[in-house]
Design a protein around this motif. Structure first.
Motif, PDB file in Angstrom:
ATOM      1  N   GLY A   5       0.741  -0.990   0.044  1.00  0.00           N
ATOM      2  CA  GLY A   5      -0.368  -0.167  -0.169  1.00  0.00           C
ATOM      3  C   GLY A   5       0.983   1.310  -0.115  1.00  0.00           C
ATOM      4  N   GLY A   6       0.158   2.015  -0.070  1.00  0.00           N
ATOM      5  CA  GLY A   6       0.518   3.817   0.194  1.00  0.00           C
ATOM      6  C   GLY A   6       0.028   4.972   1.138  1.00  0.00           C
ATOM      7  N   GLY A   7       0.832   5.800   1.187  1.00  0.00           N
ATOM      8  CA  GLY A   7       0.372   6.953   1.550  1.00  0.00           C
ATOM      9  C   GLY A   7       0.626   8.439   1.044  1.00  0.00           C
ATOM     10  N   LEU A   8       0.435   8.935   2.124  1.00  0.00           N
ATOM     11  CA  LEU A   8       0.641  10.464   1.313  1.00  0.00           C
ATOM     12  C   LEU A   8       2.372  11.207   1.979  1.00  0.00           C
ATOM     13  CD1 LEU A   8      -2.738  12.314   0.006  1.00  0.00           C
ATOM     14  CD2 LEU A   8      -1.020  11.187  -1.271  1.00  0.00           C
ATOM     15  N   MET A   9       2.865  10.454   2.420  1.00  0.00           N
ATOM     16  CA  MET A   9       3.906  11.281   3.082  1.00  0.00           C
ATOM     17  C   MET A   9       4.963  11.718   2.342  1.00  0.00           C
ATOM     18  SD  MET A   9       5.848   7.741   5.497  1.00  0.00           S
ATOM     19  CE  MET A   9       6.516   8.738   6.911  1.00  0.00           C
ATOM     20  N   SER A  17      -0.431   4.569  11.883  1.00  0.00           N
ATOM     21  CA  SER A  17      -0.521   3.441  13.895  1.00  0.00           C
ATOM     22  C   SER A  17       0.570   2.734  13.378  1.00  0.00           C
ATOM     23  CB  SER A  17      -2.140   3.439  13.559  1.00  0.00           C
ATOM     24  OG  SER A  17      -2.232   2.973  14.410  1.00  0.00           O
ATOM     25  N   SER A  18       1.183   2.116  15.299  1.00  0.00           N
ATOM     26  CA  SER A  18       2.210   1.315  14.935  1.00  0.00           C
ATOM     27  C   SER A  18       1.398  -0.380  15.806  1.00  0.00           C
ATOM     28  CB  SER A  18       3.180   1.792  15.594  1.00  0.00           C
ATOM     29  OG  SER A  18       4.267   2.925  14.894  1.00  0.00           O
ATOM     30  N   ASN A  19       1.368  -0.633  14.704  1.00  0.00           N
ATOM     31  CA  ASN A  19       0.241  -1.600  16.084  1.00  0.00           C
ATOM     32  C   ASN A  19       1.364  -2.617  16.772  1.00  0.00           C
ATOM     33  OD1 ASN A  19      -3.036  -1.222  15.454  1.00  0.00           O
ATOM     34  ND2 ASN A  19      -1.774  -1.065  13.725  1.00  0.00           N
ATOM     35  N   GLN A  20       1.889  -2.770  17.715  1.00  0.00           N
ATOM     36  CA  GLN A  20       2.816  -3.731  18.270  1.00  0.00           C
ATOM     37  C   GLN A  20       2.694  -4.925  18.559  1.00  0.00           C
ATOM     38  OE1 GLN A  20       3.796  -2.371  22.299  1.00  0.00           O
ATOM     39  NE2 GLN A  20       4.629  -4.195  23.166  1.00  0.00           N
ATOM     40  N   ARG A  21       1.749  -5.411  18.708  1.00  0.00           N
ATOM     41  CA  ARG A  21       1.364  -6.739  18.476  1.00  0.00           C
ATOM     42  C   ARG A  21       0.767  -7.253  17.584  1.00  0.00           C
ATOM     43  NH1 ARG A  21      -2.162  -7.503  24.307  1.00  0.00           N
ATOM     44  NH2 ARG A  21      -0.179  -6.459  25.689  1.00  0.00           N
ATOM     45  N   GLY A  22       0.563  -6.300  16.351  1.00  0.00           N
ATOM     46  CA  GLY A  22      -0.392  -6.787  14.827  1.00  0.00           C
ATOM     47  C   GLY A  22       1.253  -6.904  14.188  1.00  0.00           C
ATOM     48  N   ASN A  23       1.974  -6.216  14.558  1.00  0.00           N
ATOM     49  CA  ASN A  23       3.186  -6.902  13.545  1.00  0.00           C
ATOM     50  C   ASN A  23       2.838  -5.862  12.384  1.00  0.00           C
ATOM     51  OD1 ASN A  23       4.898  -7.951  15.383  1.00  0.00           O
ATOM     52  ND2 ASN A  23       4.138 -10.213  14.696  1.00  0.00           N
ATOM     53  N   VAL A  24       2.791  -4.157  12.348  1.00  0.00           N
ATOM     54  CA  VAL A  24       1.959  -3.764  10.829  1.00  0.00           C
ATOM     55  C   VAL A  24       2.050  -2.547  11.756  1.00  0.00           C
ATOM     56  CG1 VAL A  24      -0.167  -4.408  11.332  1.00  0.00           C
ATOM     57  CG2 VAL A  24       0.238  -3.652   9.243  1.00  0.00           C
ATOM     58  N   ILE A  25       2.013  -1.934  10.455  1.00  0.00           N
ATOM     59  CA  ILE A  25       2.020   0.272  10.843  1.00  0.00           C
ATOM     60  C   ILE A  25       0.924   0.323   9.825  1.00  0.00           C
ATOM     61  CG2 ILE A  25       2.795   2.329  10.505  1.00  0.00           C
ATOM     62  CD1 ILE A  25       5.436   0.662  10.811  1.00  0.00           C
ATOM     63  N   GLY A  26      -0.048   1.068  10.106  1.00  0.00           N
ATOM     64  CA  GLY A  26      -1.634   0.891   9.493  1.00  0.00           C
ATOM     65  C   GLY A  26      -0.786   2.638   8.697  1.00  0.00           C
ATOM     66  N   ILE A  27      -1.489   2.972   7.541  1.00  0.00           N
ATOM     67  CA  ILE A  27      -1.195   3.617   6.918  1.00  0.00           C
ATOM     68  C   ILE A  27      -2.895   4.989   6.086  1.00  0.00           C
ATOM     69  CG2 ILE A  27      -0.209   4.926   4.902  1.00  0.00           C
ATOM     70  CD1 ILE A  27       1.842   2.570   4.757  1.00  0.00           C
ATOM     71  N   GLU A  33      -0.347  -0.468   4.472  1.00  0.00           N
ATOM     72  CA  GLU A  33       0.058  -1.285   5.791  1.00  0.00           C
ATOM     73  C   GLU A  33       1.869  -1.254   5.220  1.00  0.00           C
ATOM     74  OE1 GLU A  33      -0.543  -5.476   5.551  1.00  0.00           O
ATOM     75  OE2 GLU A  33      -2.218  -4.190   6.608  1.00  0.00           O
ATOM     76  N   LEU A  34       2.805  -1.465   6.356  1.00  0.00           N
ATOM     77  CA  LEU A  34       3.545  -1.793   6.379  1.00  0.00           C
ATOM     78  C   LEU A  34       4.138  -2.797   7.301  1.00  0.00           C
ATOM     79  CD1 LEU A  34       6.848  -2.318   5.906  1.00  0.00           C
ATOM     80  CD2 LEU A  34       6.806   0.421   7.522  1.00  0.00           C
ATOM     81  N   ARG A  35       4.423  -4.167   6.750  1.00  0.00           N
ATOM     82  CA  ARG A  35       4.468  -5.733   7.473  1.00  0.00           C
ATOM     83  C   ARG A  35       5.941  -5.693   7.975  1.00  0.00           C
ATOM     84  NH1 ARG A  35       0.038  -8.172   9.882  1.00  0.00           N
ATOM     85  NH2 ARG A  35      -1.710  -8.258   8.109  1.00  0.00           N
ATOM     86  N   THR A  36       6.142  -5.698  10.018  1.00  0.00           N
ATOM     87  CA  THR A  36       6.938  -5.694  10.598  1.00  0.00           C
ATOM     88  C   THR A  36       7.025  -5.724  11.918  1.00  0.00           C
ATOM     89  OG1 THR A  36       8.804  -4.123  11.145  1.00  0.00           O
ATOM     90  CG2 THR A  36       6.715  -2.541  10.711  1.00  0.00           C
TER      91      THR A  36
END
Length: 375
Positions: free
Chosen positions: A19-23, A338-348, A363-366
């Motif tokens: 995915g992507g965003g307007l970063m 949104s840094s989702n610690q337990r979900g291992n993902v940053i929501g964009i 999203e960024l899976r990490t």
């Protein structure tokens, strides 16, 4: 204490991006920031927890292209860098190492955007979880969670840190969680989850010492975690972890005193899930305040009115994952992370400019992301 559990969810930065965003428009150039060398346009820093089980490495260096797509370029080894701060001009980056014997690592930003280690110093306490660079550029301040202390570290000419010049011990059973400098630079505010208080200090720039000026005691057991200033510098929004509330407080720039006003839930009526709010952010124009709901796994969106002195819960869209610990809004206000610690993902998320509601665009899976910083 509910927040202690977060320390068992350790991780590192991955390289897969969806995915992507307007970063890209959110980062400042060297000319804009006044630094000799600063983070390249579109650079994003990712903080994580690290341990052997998770395979974590440290600080992630990511790039946003013109379309907003994120690509993780590299990782800099560091021990549990749960919060990051960028120095004056963007030429340095600092990371807390959330350990029993807490430290802060300093890095210089090289011409190609990579980080060069400048060494580490004591944070002034155990498990540092937040830090900020004073606008003077002369000091860095830390919030040390387990010891309940605030540390003052001098910043040297090359960006490296010196040993603490002062360590303030909060009273009672403290858990210092955040340290923030007021927009005018006159005061330092420290939240404490253990004492449900916000302490206001002045910083002596010559001696590097803090002096307590005022204390705001909130409801017993509220668990004051994070705060953010309204752009006008006269209103503060305090997010409370243990009772899922947001408190609006008036700030007196002359004295640094906070006066509590409106108190509002971060959850919709009738919500029965256990919830522990995490990070807080505000739109650049001050029209919207965002709070992370860990447990409910949502983003509480508050619309401000009356010059920021009143808020209304406008919605609670999903955070894009599990246990959102940190929120970041880009400088143009168009993108939220949104840094989702337990979900291992940053929501964009793209942010609606009219109603302020975020809509997920990617999203960024990490593993275990806990902090996103856009210079």
């Amino acid at each position: 204490m509910a927040d202690i559990g977060r320390r068992t969810f350790l991780g590192a930065v991955g390289a897969a991006v969806v995915g992507g965003g307007l970063m890209g428009t959110g980062a400042a150039s060297a000319a804009e920031s006044g630094g000799e060398v600063c983070a390249p346009a579109g650079r994003v820093y990712l903080g994580t927890y690290t341990d052997a089980a998770s395979g974590g490495k440290g600080i992630g260096l990511a790039k946003a292209d013109a379309a907003g797509k994120l690509t993780v370029e590299s990782t800099v080894a560091n021990a549990s860098p749960s919060y990051l701060a960028v120095g004056s001009g963007g030429s340095t980056v600092y990371a807390v190492n959330e350990l029993d014997k807490g430290t802060v690592s300093a890095f210089s930003v090289t011409g190609n955007g990579s980080l060069r280690a400048l060494g580490a110093r004591s944070s002034g306490g155990a498990h540092p979880c937040h830090l900020v660079v004073h606008p003077s550029g002369r000091y860095l301040l830390t919030a040390n969670y387990t010891s309940g202390t605030v540390g003052v570290l001098p910043v040297r000419g090359d960006g490296a840190l010196g040993n603490p010049t002062h360590i303030v011990q909060h009273p009672g059973k403290p858990h210092a969680h955040q340290v923030v400098v007021s927009p005018d630079g006159k005061h330092v505010l420290a939240t404490d989850l253990g004492t449900s208080s916000v302490y206001t200090y002045t910083l002596d720039l010559n001696a590097g010492r803090l002096t307590l000026r005022s204390t705001l005691a909130l409801a017993k057991g509220a668990g004051s975690r994070n705060l953010v200033f309204h752009p006008d510098g006269r209103t503060v929004y305090i997010l409370n972890e243990l009772d899922s509330t947001l408190v609006v407080a008036a700030y007196d720039p002359a004295s640094g005193k906070l006066t509590a006003g409106q108190r509002i839930s971060t959850l919709p009526p009738g919500t029965g899930v256990q919830n522990y709010p995490g990070g807080i952010a505000i739109s650049p124009d001050g029209r919207f305040v965002y709070g992370a709901n860990r447990g409910h796994n949502s983003i509480a969106v508050f619309a401000t009115s009356e010059g920021g002195r009143k808020v209304t819960l406008a919605g609670t869209p999903g955070s894009g994952g599990d246990w959102p610990r940190h929120l970041e809004v880009t400088r143009d206000g168009r993108t939220l992370y949104s840094s989702n610690q337990r979900g291992n993902v940053i929501g964009i998320f793209g942010v609606d400019p009219v109603n302020g509601l975020p809509k997920q665009t990617g999203e960024l899976r990490t593993p275990a992301p806990v902090c996103v910083v856009v210079p």
